[in-house]
Write a protein that holds these residues in place. Structure first.
Motif, PDB file in Angstrom:
ATOM      1  N   GLY A   6       0.808  -1.222   0.000  1.00 20.70           N
ATOM      2  CA  GLY A   6       0.000   0.000   0.000  1.00 20.70           C
ATOM      3  C   GLY A   6       0.834   1.261   0.000  1.00 20.70           C
ATOM      4  N   ILE A   7       2.169   1.103   0.044  1.00 16.68           N
ATOM      5  CA  ILE A   7       3.082   2.248   0.021  1.00 16.68           C
ATOM      6  C   ILE A   7       3.556   2.442  -1.415  1.00 16.68           C
ATOM      7  N   GLU A   8       3.102   3.515  -2.040  1.00 14.13           N
ATOM      8  CA  GLU A   8       3.457   3.780  -3.432  1.00 14.13           C
ATOM      9  C   GLU A   8       4.295   5.036  -3.589  1.00 14.13           C
ATOM     10  N   SER A   9       4.365   5.858  -2.538  1.00 18.13           N
ATOM     11  CA  SER A   9       5.155   7.088  -2.580  1.00 18.13           C
ATOM     12  C   SER A   9       5.674   7.367  -1.177  1.00 18.13           C
TER      13      SER A   9
ATOM     14  N   LYS B 240       4.028   4.359   9.330  1.00 18.15           N
ATOM     15  CA  LYS B 240       4.570   3.030   9.050  1.00 18.15           C
ATOM     16  C   LYS B 240       5.892   2.806   9.806  1.00 18.15           C
TER      17      LYS B 240
ATOM     18  N   ASP C 240       5.032   9.800   0.786  1.00 21.55           N
ATOM     19  CA  ASP C 240       3.997  10.250   1.729  1.00 21.55           C
ATOM     20  C   ASP C 240       3.287   9.082   2.396  1.00 21.55           C
ATOM     21  N   ASP C 241       3.287   7.930   1.736  1.00 25.55           N
ATOM     22  CA  ASP C 241       2.577   6.768   2.269  1.00 25.55           C
ATOM     23  C   ASP C 241       3.299   6.101   3.428  1.00 25.55           C
TER      24      ASP C 241
END
Length: 337
Positions: free
Chosen positions: A132-135, A142, A137-138
């Motif tokens: 779910g981490i694509e950039s 975490k 900012d994600d």
């Protein structure tokens, strides 16, 4: 032969035998970092070749915190190590991880002399493709592994993350610090959402992750490259940008064709009190056997005597300087001992 002559001859022979035994038994204590990385593999090769060619017994201890090996070397507790270039600067200033050591780190830095330098690798920041981490900012909220606590890696990665997000450790993301050896298992077990590996380009260990499941690299963003934090990194000795293509590793999902990572250099160092001849032999161990070293692994393909001073900030040891003079290699003025 008279008794006096016999005793004299025997004494001389005994002294010669003792001198030879001492020379053959010369032992050096060395430390390096993660045993799977460039610096430890090179140190291991040096140990083998120095024993074969020069009767030098290098007792190598791997898996050490490189921020402390430089201090131990400067204090005379070990004889050789390889550390990231920026650590030498921090030691000499007594800043960052050395800030609470008083003059101990500064004095240790004064005792360090170099043999050669090299580009060690790059900080690969990556996550599972389905995390779910694509950039950048994600990564908010975490668990992000940033390297061992108070290490050169954690310092650099904190800056990389700040350049791309403006976030600081535990102020936006949860910074995880543990030894390199346990980080991979933590990532595989899901305890860490983002992993950082300070590895050479094309690292087999990173390739193994991508073969288990697809991964996504977090490369420098346009905003990150334009940030003041990134400019500060680029002004730090031993730091430089490097680009990899999205097919460098087998199973990645990055859409951009090139990914910019932070690369870093390291220096092979000895204590200034090491005798000139031993420093000369250590230097020759690498460059006289460079073809053999390169043949042992593709990770050493970029190791060349023409770039022996890349990332080198500490003055050369006189023994190393003599070696380069004999080989006709031009030494930068600031490195001449």
């Amino acid at each position: 032969m008279t008794l006096k002559t016999l005793l004299t001859t025997t004494a001389l022979a005994g002294a010669l035998a003792l001198t030879t035994a001492q020379a053959q038994a010369q032992t050096l204590r060395a430390e390096s970092g993660n045993p799977a990385t460039f610096n430890s593999q090179l140190a291991t090769l040096m140990s083998t070749l120095a024993s074969r060619d020069h009767d030098l017994d290098i007792q190598l201890s791997t898996g050490q915190n490189l921020a402390m090996t430089g201090v131990k070397l400067g204090a005379g507790r070990i004889d050789m190590t390889m550390i990231p270039t920026e650590l030498y600067g921090y030691m000499g200033e007594g800043t960052r991880m050395y800030g609470e050591m008083g003059d101990q780190a500064v004095q240790a830095a004064d005792n360090l002399h170099s043999l050669f330098g090299f580009v060690h690798g790059a900080y690969h920041v990556f996550t599972w493709a389905d995390s779910g981490i694509e950039s950048w900012d994600d990564i908010a909220g975490k668990n992000v592994y940033i390297g061992p606590a108070a290490s050169a890696a954690s310092t650099a990665i904190e800056q990389v993350i700040h350049a791309n997000t403006g976030m600081r450790p535990n102020e936006g993301y949860r910074a995880v610090t543990l030894g390199w050896g346990g980080s991979g298992q933590a990532f595989s077990d899901g305890q860490v959402d983002v992993l950082v590996s300070g590895s050479q380009i094309g690292s087999a260990s990173i390739e193994q992750y991508s073969l288990v499941n697809p991964i996504r690299f977090l490369g420098m963003s346009e905003e990150g490259l334009a940030s003041d934090t990134w400019q500060e990194l680029m002004a730090t000795p031993g730091m430089l940008p490097v680009e990899i293509t999205n097919d460098t590793y087998a199973n990645t999902v990055n859409e951009e064709e090139t990914i910019t990572l932070l690369a870093f250099t390291m220096m092979a160092l000895v204590n200034q009190s090491l005798d000139e001849e031993t420093a000369y032999r250590l230097t020759s161990t690498v460059w006289d056997n460079i073809d053999e070293i390169r043949d042992s692994s593709p990770i050493f393909d970029g190791l060349t005597i023409e770039e022996a001073f890349i990332g080198v900030d500490a003055p050369l040891h006189p023994g190393a300087y003599r070696y380069y003079q004999e080989r006709g290699v031009e030494v930068p003025e600031q490195l001449i001992p």
